[in-house]
Design an enzyme around this catalytic site. Structure first.
Site: not given
Length: 342
Positions: A93-95
């Site tokens: 995941h990222c932001w």
């Protein structure tokens, strides 16, 4: 093929699979999913460069700059991911579930990994945390003056089949000027919320949850206001122990602490203690008289806590004659059942 999953599926899979947080180190440090490994696609400086390019030049130039930075390290990313995921299955995941996590998911999928990508990224996780924190719950608060042994009792309540969360343990602070002694650095308020949200997700919302009474701030960490308001409205069992027992307990704890650290803690509350009391407390520390130092500090803390306690909506006093946490936990559960809290 990359498997896109929602936050609920992601958290279920995170119990068994490694989670790669590909945001920059500074983002991770501010707050992260507790199970996640920091696996940044860009370091803090590189992220700033790409972000500036996006704002000033637009999408395509920023992507090219990002690829220039990402490309030379692709082999290392695959090797490092292999160390974390021996069976070659993991979560990413990222932001917001955008380009960074998409690029990492593509690379690892190309390298033969089974990749689960979080829809909405860390932002979706934060929304899930806030929803959990705001959920109405049946709470029982364990109150009492400083030195009543409230924190020590929580694990024994669990042994008796109750569920509890140690808020001070999550915050790495005991809630006073002395609260940081012997503990690791505090998390950010954001990450404290993540830890609290995770603990709440793991609890049964249909069963009572025990918490130690706290102010809205635990050291430099701030409690979420909706959760704190629930705590204020919940019934509070106020432990009443002989003053002498509390002094002895605290003195025994602080006798192992460096004199300079204790003196610094006293100086933090100098204005509240007053000049003379501060001078006497510092002299007591220098003389190794921990009981006298504790007596002086308690004069302030007892007054402050009594003032805050008056704001509670429902208080149930329970007199105890021992500082033994296991024995007291049994009496507290019996008392709670008598008052139909359980």
């Amino acid at each position: 093929m990359v498997n896109s999953v929602n936050i609920q599926e992601f958290l279920e899979k995170a119990k068994k699979l490694p989670v790669l947080d590909v945001r920059a180190p500074k983002e991770y440090e501010t707050g992260h999913i507790p199970a996640a490994h920091s696996f940044p696609i860009f370091d803090d400086e590189q992220r700033a460069v790409v972000g500036t390019a996006y704002k000033q030049q637009g999408h395509d130039p920023a992507v090219l700059i990002g690829l220039d930075l990402f490309g030379p390290r692709m082999s290392r990313f695959v090797k490092e991911a292999g160390k974390l995921a021996k069976n070659k299955e993991l979560l990413v995941h990222c932001w917001r579930g955008g380009m960074r996590s998409g690029a990492m998911a593509w690379l690892l999928n190309f390298a033969g990994f089974k990749v689960h990508l979080l829809q909405g990224g860390y932002k979706a996780y934060r929304q899930r945390v806030h929803a959990e924190i705001e959920k109405p719950r049946s709470l029982i608060i364990l109150g009492g003056l400083t030195g009543s042994g409230k924190t020590d009792i929580l694990p024994y309540l669990q042994q008796l089949g109750q569920q509890s969360i140690d808020l001070e343990g999550l915050a790495n602070h005991k809630g006073s000027a002395f609260g940081s002694i012997g503990l690791p650095p505090q998390p950010s308020t954001e990450h404290f919320e993540n830890l609290l949200g995770t603990a709440l997700m793991e609890s049964n919302s249909q069963q009572p949850l025990w918490l130690e009474d706290e102010s809205i701030s635990i050291g430099r960490v701030h409690m979420p206001k909706p959760f704190f308001e629930q705590m204020q409205a919940a019934p509070t069992i106020v432990l009443e122990l002989p003053h002498k027992l509390r002094v002895q307990k605290l003195a025994q704890e602080y006798c192992r602490t460096n004199e300079a650290i204790l003196a610094a803690a006293i100086l933090k509350i100098k204005k509240r203690l007053g000049g003379l009391a501060t001078k006497e407390a510092l002299a007591a520390i220098s003389d190794g008289d921990m009981e006298k130092m504790v007596e002086i500090a308690l004069a302030y803390y007892d007054k402050a806590y009594t003032y805050e306690l008056a704001k509670k909506q429902r208080m149930l006093p329970l007199s105890l004659q021992s500082i033994n946490p296991e024995e007291n936990a049994g009496q507290i559960v019996h008392f709670a059942k008598q008052h139909k809290l359980l």
